[in-house]
Write an enzyme that holds these catalytic residues in place. Structure first.
Site, PDB file in Angstrom:
ATOM      1  N   TYR A   4      -1.642  -3.939  -6.613  1.00  0.00           N
ATOM      2  CA  TYR A   4      -1.286  -4.694  -5.406  1.00  0.00           C
ATOM      3  C   TYR A   4      -2.191  -4.431  -4.209  1.00  0.00           C
ATOM      4  O   TYR A   4      -2.505  -3.272  -3.886  1.00  0.00           O
ATOM      5  CB  TYR A   4       0.157  -4.379  -4.989  1.00  0.00           C
ATOM      6  CG  TYR A   4       0.764  -5.464  -4.121  1.00  0.00           C
ATOM      7  CD1 TYR A   4       1.432  -6.529  -4.707  1.00  0.00           C
ATOM      8  CD2 TYR A   4       0.643  -5.445  -2.738  1.00  0.00           C
ATOM      9  CE1 TYR A   4       1.970  -7.539  -3.929  1.00  0.00           C
ATOM     10  CE2 TYR A   4       1.183  -6.458  -1.950  1.00  0.00           C
ATOM     11  CZ  TYR A   4       1.850  -7.505  -2.553  1.00  0.00           C
ATOM     12  OH  TYR A   4       2.382  -8.507  -1.792  1.00  0.00           O
ATOM     13  N   GLY A  60       0.763 -19.166  21.279  1.00  0.00           N
ATOM     14  CA  GLY A  60      -0.308 -19.926  21.946  1.00  0.00           C
ATOM     15  C   GLY A  60      -0.430 -19.633  23.434  1.00  0.00           C
ATOM     16  O   GLY A  60      -1.506 -19.770  24.030  1.00  0.00           O
ATOM     17  N   CYS A  89       2.468  -6.971  14.556  1.00  0.00           N
ATOM     18  CA  CYS A  89       2.229  -7.452  15.922  1.00  0.00           C
ATOM     19  C   CYS A  89       1.638  -8.859  15.938  1.00  0.00           C
ATOM     20  O   CYS A  89       1.368  -9.414  16.996  1.00  0.00           O
ATOM     21  CB  CYS A  89       1.302  -6.500  16.669  1.00  0.00           C
ATOM     22  SG  CYS A  89       2.076  -4.932  17.068  1.00  0.00           S
ATOM     23  N   GLY A  90       1.385  -9.432  14.767  1.00  0.00           N
ATOM     24  CA  GLY A  90       0.885 -10.803  14.707  1.00  0.00           C
ATOM     25  C   GLY A  90      -0.617 -10.915  14.909  1.00  0.00           C
ATOM     26  O   GLY A  90      -1.102 -11.820  15.586  1.00  0.00           O
ATOM     27  N   LYS A  91      -1.358 -10.005  14.294  1.00  0.00           N
ATOM     28  CA  LYS A  91      -2.817  -9.998  14.443  1.00  0.00           C
ATOM     29  C   LYS A  91      -3.459 -11.274  13.881  1.00  0.00           C
ATOM     30  O   LYS A  91      -4.351 -11.853  14.501  1.00  0.00           O
ATOM     31  CB  LYS A  91      -3.360  -8.770  13.698  1.00  0.00           C
ATOM     32  CG  LYS A  91      -4.691  -8.294  14.183  1.00  0.00           C
ATOM     33  CD  LYS A  91      -4.919  -6.869  13.709  1.00  0.00           C
ATOM     34  CE  LYS A  91      -6.187  -6.764  12.916  1.00  0.00           C
ATOM     35  NZ  LYS A  91      -6.126  -5.744  11.881  1.00  0.00           N
ATOM     36  N   ARG A  96       2.128 -12.190   0.289  1.00  0.00           N
ATOM     37  CA  ARG A  96       0.797 -12.484   0.835  1.00  0.00           C
ATOM     38  C   ARG A  96       0.247 -13.824   0.416  1.00  0.00           C
ATOM     39  O   ARG A  96       0.605 -14.357  -0.622  1.00  0.00           O
ATOM     40  CB  ARG A  96      -0.192 -11.407   0.330  1.00  0.00           C
ATOM     41  CG  ARG A  96       0.159  -9.986   0.730  1.00  0.00           C
ATOM     42  CD  ARG A  96      -0.264  -9.707   2.133  1.00  0.00           C
ATOM     43  NE  ARG A  96       0.212  -8.423   2.620  1.00  0.00           N
ATOM     44  CZ  ARG A  96      -0.388  -7.767   3.622  1.00  0.00           C
ATOM     45  NH1 ARG A  96      -1.453  -8.252   4.208  1.00  0.00           N
ATOM     46  NH2 ARG A  96       0.126  -6.625   4.040  1.00  0.00           N
ATOM     47  N   ASN A 110      -1.977 -14.152  13.526  1.00  0.00           N
ATOM     48  CA  ASN A 110      -1.596 -15.261  14.414  1.00  0.00           C
ATOM     49  C   ASN A 110      -2.524 -15.328  15.619  1.00  0.00           C
ATOM     50  O   ASN A 110      -2.947 -16.397  16.046  1.00  0.00           O
ATOM     51  CB  ASN A 110      -0.152 -15.094  14.905  1.00  0.00           C
ATOM     52  CG  ASN A 110       0.860 -15.110  13.768  1.00  0.00           C
ATOM     53  OD1 ASN A 110       0.550 -15.564  12.661  1.00  0.00           O
ATOM     54  ND2 ASN A 110       2.057 -14.600  14.023  1.00  0.00           N
ATOM     55  N   LYS A 147      -9.328  -2.172   2.640  1.00  0.00           N
ATOM     56  CA  LYS A 147      -9.010  -0.956   3.395  1.00  0.00           C
ATOM     57  C   LYS A 147      -9.822   0.243   2.897  1.00  0.00           C
ATOM     58  O   LYS A 147     -10.271   1.072   3.692  1.00  0.00           O
ATOM     59  CB  LYS A 147      -7.514  -0.646   3.297  1.00  0.00           C
ATOM     60  CG  LYS A 147      -6.607  -1.793   3.719  1.00  0.00           C
ATOM     61  CD  LYS A 147      -6.857  -2.282   5.126  1.00  0.00           C
ATOM     62  CE  LYS A 147      -5.776  -3.266   5.572  1.00  0.00           C
ATOM     63  NZ  LYS A 147      -6.026  -3.787   6.921  1.00  0.00           N
ATOM     64  N   ARG A 178       0.854  -1.187   0.000  1.00  0.00           N
ATOM     65  CA  ARG A 178       0.000   0.000   0.000  1.00  0.00           C
ATOM     66  C   ARG A 178       0.888   1.234   0.000  1.00  0.00           C
ATOM     67  O   ARG A 178       1.958   1.252   0.592  1.00  0.00           O
ATOM     68  CB  ARG A 178      -0.882   0.029   1.260  1.00  0.00           C
ATOM     69  CG  ARG A 178      -2.053  -0.937   1.237  1.00  0.00           C
ATOM     70  CD  ARG A 178      -2.949  -0.717   2.447  1.00  0.00           C
ATOM     71  NE  ARG A 178      -2.249  -0.906   3.693  1.00  0.00           N
ATOM     72  CZ  ARG A 178      -1.777   0.051   4.463  1.00  0.00           C
ATOM     73  NH1 ARG A 178      -1.969   1.322   4.145  1.00  0.00           N
ATOM     74  NH2 ARG A 178      -1.132  -0.225   5.562  1.00  0.00           N
ATOM     75  N   HIS A 214     -10.455  -1.554  12.448  1.00  0.00           N
ATOM     76  CA  HIS A 214      -9.341  -2.400  12.011  1.00  0.00           C
ATOM     77  C   HIS A 214      -9.092  -3.447  13.094  1.00  0.00           C
ATOM     78  O   HIS A 214      -8.121  -3.349  13.850  1.00  0.00           O
ATOM     79  CB  HIS A 214      -8.114  -1.506  11.796  1.00  0.00           C
ATOM     80  CG  HIS A 214      -6.972  -2.181  11.106  1.00  0.00           C
ATOM     81  ND1 HIS A 214      -5.685  -1.713  11.188  1.00  0.00           N
ATOM     82  CD2 HIS A 214      -6.923  -3.268  10.312  1.00  0.00           C
ATOM     83  CE1 HIS A 214      -4.894  -2.493  10.482  1.00  0.00           C
ATOM     84  NE2 HIS A 214      -5.613  -3.442   9.945  1.00  0.00           N
ATOM     85  N   ASP A 224      -9.047  -9.107  10.387  1.00  0.00           N
ATOM     86  CA  ASP A 224      -8.607  -7.762   9.999  1.00  0.00           C
ATOM     87  C   ASP A 224      -9.623  -6.649  10.242  1.00  0.00           C
ATOM     88  O   ASP A 224      -9.229  -5.561  10.641  1.00  0.00           O
ATOM     89  CB  ASP A 224      -8.191  -7.764   8.524  1.00  0.00           C
ATOM     90  CG  ASP A 224      -7.313  -6.572   8.155  1.00  0.00           C
ATOM     91  OD1 ASP A 224      -6.455  -6.186   8.970  1.00  0.00           O
ATOM     92  OD2 ASP A 224      -7.486  -6.024   7.053  1.00  0.00           O
ATOM     93  N   SER A 244       0.512  -2.891  12.424  1.00  0.00           N
ATOM     94  CA  SER A 244       1.141  -3.960  11.644  1.00  0.00           C
ATOM     95  C   SER A 244       2.344  -4.529  12.400  1.00  0.00           C
ATOM     96  O   SER A 244       2.890  -3.893  13.301  1.00  0.00           O
ATOM     97  CB  SER A 244       1.564  -3.430  10.277  1.00  0.00           C
ATOM     98  OG  SER A 244       2.440  -2.357  10.440  1.00  0.00           O
TER      99      SER A 244
HETATM  100  O1  TSX Z   1       2.415 -13.059  16.321  1.00  0.00           O
HETATM  101  C1  TSX Z   1       3.080 -12.946  17.337  1.00  0.00           C
HETATM  102  N1  TSX Z   1       2.458 -13.048  18.560  1.00  0.00           N
HETATM  103  C2  TSX Z   1       0.981 -13.218  18.646  1.00  0.00           C
HETATM  104  C3  TSX Z   1       0.599 -14.597  18.499  1.00  0.00           C
HETATM  105  C4  TSX Z   1      -0.599 -15.093  18.770  1.00  0.00           C
HETATM  106  N2  TSX Z   1       4.439 -12.719  17.237  1.00  0.00           N
HETATM  107  C5  TSX Z   1       5.086 -12.530  15.928  1.00  0.00           C
HETATM  108  C6  TSX Z   1       5.089 -11.070  15.598  1.00  0.00           C
HETATM  109  C7  TSX Z   1       5.502 -10.755  14.209  1.00  0.00           C
HETATM  110  C8  TSX Z   1       4.361 -10.715  13.249  1.00  0.00           C
HETATM  111  C9  TSX Z   1       5.175 -12.638  18.373  1.00  0.00           C
HETATM  112  N3  TSX Z   1       6.486 -12.419  18.559  1.00  0.00           N
HETATM  113  C10 TSX Z   1       4.579 -12.772  19.626  1.00  0.00           C
HETATM  114  C11 TSX Z   1       3.184 -12.997  19.736  1.00  0.00           C
HETATM  115  O2  TSX Z   1       2.643 -13.134  20.819  1.00  0.00           O
HETATM  116  N4  TSX Z   1       5.563 -12.618  20.567  1.00  0.00           N
HETATM  117  C12 TSX Z   1       6.704 -12.416  19.887  1.00  0.00           C
HETATM  118  C13 TSX Z   1       8.040 -12.189  20.495  1.00  0.00           C
HETATM  119  C14 TSX Z   1       8.708 -13.526  20.699  1.00  0.00           C
HETATM  120  C15 TSX Z   1       9.381 -14.146  19.670  1.00  0.00           C
HETATM  121  C16 TSX Z   1       9.985 -15.386  19.901  1.00  0.00           C
HETATM  122  C17 TSX Z   1       9.904 -15.981  21.154  1.00  0.00           C
HETATM  123  C18 TSX Z   1       9.239 -15.350  22.173  1.00  0.00           C
HETATM  124  C19 TSX Z   1       8.636 -14.121  21.949  1.00  0.00           C
HETATM  125  N5  TSX Z   1      10.520 -17.207  21.490  1.00  0.00           N
HETATM  126  C20 TSX Z   1      11.351 -17.960  20.776  1.00  0.00           C
HETATM  127  O3  TSX Z   1      11.737 -17.604  19.699  1.00  0.00           O
HETATM  128  C21 TSX Z   1      11.748 -19.274  21.350  1.00  0.00           C
HETATM  129 MN    MN Z   2      -4.863  -4.817   8.495  1.00  0.00          MN
END
Ligand code: TSX
Ligand code: MN
Length: 580
Positions: A199, A492, A252-254, A367, A256, A208, A64, A228, A275, A250
């Site tokens: 893109y 997790g 932060c692993g949303k 993506r 995930n 968006k 973007r 968002h 999202d 962005s």
């Molecule tokens: O997505 C993440 N989450 C949320 C998951 C549900 N990430 C990845 C961020 C980049 C997109 C994270 N990274 C999270 C998190 O809760 N925490 C971290 C930081 C982290 C990274 C690795 C480890 C611990 C914390 N441990 C090892 O590598 C062993």
């Molecule tokens: Mn988004």
């Protein structure tokens, strides 16, 4: 009305032919074949990844483009200090020039689509006109499109999205015109005009542009929220289920989090969306959310069976990949997907790649596109027309210091303040200085279609008698110890924080009141081998850090001038006084 508008746009863009998209399977196969013929799509090995394709964009059309994104409303003040504003008449003049003849030699697709469950009173239909079959193929996975949407379309009022890659007579795999980029929003006439990029959010105007920028202005007028946010359901061991919405900047692993695999026995997470959330006040006073989307358009790098099992399962078939690497056996690969990289691959640039190349095989913003229905933990009620009741909303950011693992807002006003104060440290994935703080209120900075000060006021105005306001929380998975190590295992294990919030909503947990919010007295850490003292460090109120935080915030808020609500000034003063 639809027909008239289509004819009008066709007269401007002068395509060779017009294709009204029905959404049928035969049509999808035909578009895929066309994309394969033009080399936009590389079919993946059907034994490895059935019915899936790889697309490689032009090297300068990969994300973007915020500085070419415009809000075109009559008064500049209504766009506010965080948006690029252009006068609507002036912008229409520029666009008329660019769009004249821009589809010569190409097919103009007309894509009716519905954002939200079909038949839901909360859903909104729109039509996107585009000369990109790649966009059509993606929208098929990400929205409810074709005949089903056409039937529901309000002929008098639908959002009009017009998109062109800006390369007439194009005969290249990825046509675009990045010298003349305009992603223009007209909230007053509910139109979106996008030129020059094929893109992501520049081209998939459903996401968006419509579901956030235009929808946020609609929501303000009509008293609802277009946000968002991911939406997830949590079920406790007793079988009680609660829904939460959550917003993160962005990196932060949303996604995930939206698909989290719980490590706590008996606790289960289900995904409604990753999202966008549209939220409304129901007659019984509850806040109800729908996911306006029907698919995921997720960042690939970092996604693995370890970090996001359910995303990996979701993309095992019927997926589109953009700008990832191609392996020698006809499958895809990206950084972080496996512990050991392939010995050889074709990079997102189409070049030979080995681990020794010293470059990335996949673009950092590469993506996957896939239908929600392929997510193994998709919530059974994800498509409910009535939406889902929201018990809590949480916000977060990537912060190596100061911000505790979790806290609960002291009031609605305090919660709105916490969200307005959101900021996140930049990673290599985003442009800018790595580690530098970027303010991103409500994670809406690039997505709010109007003045951010008015947006804060809109959130404050949600507090009305007769409403069951959700509890507000703020989390930070990224706090580090003095040696720079993450204090919290994340992923997790975040279920332990979700459990605390779930029980806080029910008024069941012990909590301590601090100037920055209610904090847990304890968390369920059973089976988790946290370093001694880590939990105390994760929950510590760092007075020096908060002093800096408060003064930095006051100067950030100053840009909103008289648009900054009095209540947010008061909340800023409250923290400042409390930590001094
Ligand atoms: O997505 C993440 N989450 C949320 C998951 C549900 N990430 C990845 C961020 C980049 C997109 C994270 N990274 C999270 C998190 O809760 N925490 C971290 C930081 C982290 C990274 C690795 C480890 C611990 C914390 N441990 C090892 O590598 C062993
Ligand atoms: Mn988004």
């Amino acid at each position: 009305m639809l027909n008239e508008w289509v004819q009008q746009i066709a007269a401007l863009c002068q395509p060779d032919s017009i294709h009204l998209v029905t959404g049928s399977d035969e049509e999808a196969r035909m578009i895929e074949q066309e994309l394969v013929a033009s080399k936009t799509f590389i079919p993946l090995n059907p034994e490895k990844r059935p019915n899936s394709f790889l697309a490689r964009s032009a090297p300068d059309d990969v994300a973007r483009v915020e500085d070419r994104t415009f809000i075109c409303c009559s008064k500049q003040e209504d766009a506010g200090p965080t948006n690029n504003w252009k006068d609507p008449v002036e912008m229409k003049g520029i666009l008329n020039g660019l769009f004249t003849g821009c589809m010569k030699g190409r097919t103009m697709y007309v894509v009716p689509f519905c954002m939200g469950p079909l038949g839901s009173p909360y859903s909104h239909c729109a039509v996107q006109i585009t000369d990109s079959p790649y966009v059509v193929a993606n929208m098929r996975l990400m929205t409810r499109m074709g005949d089903q949407a056409l039937k529901l379309l309000n002929e008098k009022a639908f959002v009009k999205c017009i998109h062109s890659v800006g390369m007439p007579e194009a005969n290249v795999p990825w046509p675009c015109n990045t010298k003349n980029l305009y992603i223009s929003h007209f909230p007053e006439s509910e139109e979106i005009w996008s030129f020059g990029s094929g893109y992501g959010g520049n081209a998939l105007l459903n996401k968006k542009s419509f579901a956030l920028r235009i929808a946020s202005t609609k929501a303000r007028r009509e008293g609802w929220l277009a946000e968002h946010m991911l939406i997830l359901g949590i079920t406790n061991p007793e079988g009680v289920k609660r829904y939460f919405a959550a917003s993160f900047p962005s990196a932060c692993g949303k996604t995930n989090l939206a698909m989290l695999t719980s490590t706590l026995k008996g606790w289960k997470v289900e995904c409604v969306g990753d999202d966008i959330a549209w939220m409304y006040w129901a007659d019984d006073g509850t806040l109800r959310a729908i996911n306006p989307e029907a698919g995921f358009f997720g960042v690939a790098p970092g996604t693995s069976y370890d970090t996001n099992y359910n995303a990996m399962k979701s993309v095992e078939k019927n997926a589109i990949f953009t700008n990832v690497a191609l392996t020698d056996d006809g499958d895809v690969w990206w950084e972080g997907m496996t512990k050991t990289p392939p010995e050889h691959a074709i990079s997102w640039l189409g070049e030979d790649w080995t681990p020794a190349s010293g470059t990335k095989a996949a673009h950092p913003n590469s993506r996957f596109t896939v239908s929600s229905t392929q997510c193994p933990i998709l919530d059974p009620a994800w498509d409910a027309p009535s939406g889902l009741p929201i018990s809590g909303i949480f916000f977060g950011g990537r912060r190596s210091s100061t911000i505790p693992l979790v806290r609960q807002a002291l009031s609605w006003k305090h919660g709105v303040f916490m969200a307005a104060a959101m900021s996140s440290e930049m990673t290599a994935a985003a442009k800018g200085e790595v580690g530098k703080l970027r303010h991103d209120p409500f994670a809406m900075l690039p997505f709010c279609g109007y003045n951010m000060g008015d947006y804060f006021a809109h959130w404050l105005s949600m507090e009305q008698s007769g409403r069951k306001l959700p509890e507000i929380f703020y989390v930070n998975w990224f706090r580090k110890d003095a040696s720079g190590k993450f204090l919290w295992p994340g992923f997790g294990e975040n279920i332990r924080v979700l459990k605390w919030m779930f029980e806080a909503v029910e008024g069941k947990v012990n909590r301590v009141k601090t100037p920055i919010g209610y904090m847990p007295e304890a968390l369920d850490l059973e089976g988790l081998h946290l370093a001694p003292g880590a939990l105390e460090e994760l929950l510590a109120v760092d007075k020096e850090g908060w002093k800096k935080e408060a003064s930095d915030l006051a100067s950030y808020f100053a840009q909103f001038g008289s648009k900054l609500p009095e209540d947010l000034k008061k909340e800023t003063d409250n923290v400042t006084r409390a930590v001094l």
